[in-house]
Design a protein around this motif. Structure first.
Motif, mmCIF file in Angstrom:
data_model
loop_
_atom_site.group_PDB
_atom_site.id
_atom_site.type_symbol
_atom_site.label_atom_id
_atom_site.label_comp_id
_atom_site.label_asym_id
_atom_site.label_seq_id
_atom_site.Cartn_x
_atom_site.Cartn_y
_atom_site.Cartn_z
ATOM 1 N N UNK A 50 -111.481 49.882 54.179
ATOM 2 C CA UNK A 50 -112.753 49.169 54.241
ATOM 3 C C UNK A 50 -112.674 47.914 53.375
ATOM 4 N N UNK A 51 -113.530 46.962 53.696
ATOM 5 C CA UNK A 51 -113.681 45.763 52.884
ATOM 6 C C UNK A 51 -115.115 45.713 52.372
ATOM 7 N N UNK A 52 -115.264 45.875 51.091
ATOM 8 C CA UNK A 52 -116.578 45.795 50.471
ATOM 9 C C UNK A 52 -116.962 44.335 50.269
ATOM 10 N N UNK A 53 -118.179 43.980 50.670
ATOM 11 C CA UNK A 53 -118.695 42.619 50.497
ATOM 12 C C UNK A 53 -119.957 42.716 49.634
ATOM 13 N N UNK A 54 -119.789 42.759 48.309
ATOM 14 C CA UNK A 54 -120.912 43.078 47.422
ATOM 15 C C UNK A 54 -122.147 42.228 47.625
ATOM 16 N N UNK A 55 -121.985 40.906 47.714
ATOM 17 C CA UNK A 55 -123.145 40.021 47.847
ATOM 18 C C UNK A 55 -123.943 40.380 49.098
ATOM 19 N N UNK A 56 -123.256 40.467 50.214
ATOM 20 C CA UNK A 56 -123.896 40.779 51.481
ATOM 21 C C UNK A 56 -124.512 42.172 51.470
ATOM 22 N N UNK A 57 -123.778 43.144 50.919
ATOM 23 C CA UNK A 57 -124.265 44.521 50.915
ATOM 24 C C UNK A 57 -125.556 44.662 50.120
ATOM 25 N N UNK A 58 -125.584 44.063 48.936
ATOM 26 C CA UNK A 58 -126.770 44.162 48.093
ATOM 27 C C UNK A 58 -127.945 43.416 48.710
ATOM 28 N N UNK A 59 -127.665 42.228 49.259
ATOM 29 C CA UNK A 59 -128.727 41.367 49.765
ATOM 30 C C UNK A 59 -129.311 41.859 51.079
ATOM 31 N N UNK A 60 -128.451 42.267 52.011
ATOM 32 C CA UNK A 60 -128.920 42.599 53.344
ATOM 33 C C UNK A 60 -129.006 44.098 53.624
ATOM 34 N N UNK A 84 -120.865 34.177 55.372
ATOM 35 C CA UNK A 84 -122.187 33.629 55.064
ATOM 36 C C UNK A 84 -123.147 34.717 54.591
ATOM 37 N N UNK A 85 -122.609 35.815 54.128
ATOM 38 C CA UNK A 85 -123.448 36.933 53.709
ATOM 39 C C UNK A 85 -124.000 36.743 52.315
ATOM 40 N N UNK A 86 -124.760 35.698 52.107
ATOM 41 C CA UNK A 86 -125.327 35.412 50.798
ATOM 42 C C UNK A 86 -125.310 33.920 50.537
ATOM 43 N N UNK A 87 -125.540 33.552 49.300
ATOM 44 C CA UNK A 87 -125.610 32.140 48.946
ATOM 45 C C UNK A 87 -124.262 31.542 48.581
ATOM 46 N N UNK A 88 -123.211 32.355 48.614
ATOM 47 C CA UNK A 88 -121.887 31.848 48.267
ATOM 48 C C UNK A 88 -120.828 32.574 49.083
ATOM 49 N N UNK A 89 -119.866 31.825 49.600
ATOM 50 C CA UNK A 89 -118.739 32.424 50.317
ATOM 51 C C UNK A 89 -117.510 32.511 49.427
ATOM 52 N N UNK A 90 -117.694 32.283 48.140
ATOM 53 C CA UNK A 90 -116.584 32.304 47.196
ATOM 54 C C UNK A 90 -116.141 33.728 46.885
ATOM 55 N N UNK A 91 -114.830 33.953 46.899
ATOM 56 C CA UNK A 91 -114.318 35.256 46.509
ATOM 57 C C UNK A 91 -114.612 35.527 45.037
ATOM 58 N N UNK A 92 -114.632 34.460 44.209
ATOM 59 C CA UNK A 92 -114.942 34.659 42.794
ATOM 60 C C UNK A 92 -116.341 35.254 42.622
ATOM 61 N N UNK A 93 -117.298 34.787 43.409
ATOM 62 C CA UNK A 93 -118.652 35.341 43.335
ATOM 63 C C UNK A 93 -118.640 36.825 43.633
ATOM 64 N N UNK A 94 -117.893 37.210 44.633
ATOM 65 C CA UNK A 94 -117.866 38.625 45.019
ATOM 66 C C UNK A 94 -117.035 39.478 44.071
ATOM 67 N N UNK A 95 -116.036 38.881 43.420
ATOM 68 C CA UNK A 95 -115.329 39.607 42.363
ATOM 69 C C UNK A 95 -116.305 39.950 41.238
ATOM 70 N N UNK A 96 -117.115 38.975 40.852
ATOM 71 C CA UNK A 96 -118.087 39.209 39.782
ATOM 72 C C UNK A 96 -119.150 40.212 40.203
ATOM 73 N N UNK A 97 -119.591 40.101 41.457
ATOM 74 C CA UNK A 97 -120.630 41.007 41.931
ATOM 75 C C UNK A 97 -120.101 42.414 42.183
ATOM 76 N N UNK A 98 -118.785 42.554 42.315
ATOM 77 C CA UNK A 98 -118.220 43.892 42.483
ATOM 78 C C UNK A 98 -118.494 44.747 41.255
ATOM 79 N N UNK A 99 -118.452 44.116 40.070
ATOM 80 C CA UNK A 99 -118.774 44.866 38.852
ATOM 81 C C UNK A 99 -120.259 45.203 38.811
ATOM 82 N N UNK A 100 -121.106 44.270 39.251
ATOM 83 C CA UNK A 100 -122.545 44.531 39.302
ATOM 84 C C UNK A 100 -122.857 45.626 40.309
ATOM 85 N N UNK A 101 -122.193 45.578 41.469
ATOM 86 C CA UNK A 101 -122.390 46.610 42.484
ATOM 87 C C UNK A 101 -122.112 47.993 41.917
ATOM 88 N N UNK A 102 -121.048 48.085 41.136
ATOM 89 C CA UNK A 102 -120.676 49.365 40.551
ATOM 90 C C UNK A 102 -121.740 49.852 39.576
#
Length: 215
Positions: A50-60, A84-102
């Motif tokens: 699976x590919x987790x997309x934290x920004x998109x998952x939390x938002x939508x 486009x699953x959020x306000x940023x398509x940057x992998x860095x944003x999703x790396x940071x949000x992966x910790x928040x998701x957890x």
């Protein structure tokens, strides 16, 4: 609509994918926030990921992927952006949000989804968390494993293909104190942006190894 017409009584994607022969070691499914344990087992047995997309998952989806728990079941997990699953398509944003998701996932005891085989059974928490290092691991090694190319890319070792980003974490207008390599890496992962990028060495399409220098 076509899937619902072909499978009018089946509501779960994993079973449909397995029935039509599309659940294989080449299968990488996005999101997967609401998997049953039995479905995770089916994916593990098939070698799927699976590919987790934290920004998109939390938002939508208003949901999270329980990465430590799914990993304990043997599931391969990578990290993505959902474009486009959020306000940023940057992998860095999703790396940071992966910790928040957890951390979000740990707010309350997690129970099974309404799985008819184990409805309402509480799942014990794993005793480790996704930190900045493991989030970076998901974005590099995790992706290579999900695609089945971990013998070629994903880590910085002799004989491996890789990309490298030369980073300056000593910019005057950034809140970076000088420190050792580990401190610099943590600060860049958590606070850096493209102003820090000095040079990009492109050898392959995947896997980043950060070379940090003191400005």
């Amino acid at each position: 609509m076509l899937v619902s017409e072909l499978y009018p009584t089946e509501k779960r994607d994993i079973k449909i994918l397995k029935d039509v022969g599309l659940l294989t070691k080449k299968t990488v499914l996005a999101h997967c926030c609401h998997l049953y344990d039995s479905e995770v087992t089916e994916m593990v047995n098939a070698g799927a990921a699976i590919t987790s997309c934290p920004y998109s998952n939390i938002l939508f989806a208003r949901a999270t992927v329980p990465i430590p728990y799914f990993k304990s079941l043997g599931l391969k997990i990578s990290l993505g952006t959902d474009i486009a699953g959020g306000m940023s398509s940057s992998m860095w944003t999703n790396i940071r949000l992966a910790t928040l998701q957890d951390r979000i996932d740990s707010f309350s005891p997690r129970a099974h989804s309404p799985n008819p085989d184990s409805a309402g059974v509480e799942i014990a928490k794993e005793n480790w968390t996704v930190d900045y290092k493991y989030a970076f691991h998901l974005a590099t090694v995790g992706g290579a494993e999900a695609l089945g190319i971990e013998s070629e890319v994903g880590v910085f070792e002799v004989g491996m293909k890789w990309d490298a980003l030369l980073v300056d974490y000593g910019l005057e207008d950034m809140a970076f104190d000088t420190g050792d390599m580990v401190d610099g890496f943590e600060k860049f992962v958590n606070c850096g942006d493209d102003r820090c990028d000095l040079l990009f060495f492109f050898f392959f399409f995947f896997a980043y190894m950060l070379v940090l220098i003191n400005g």
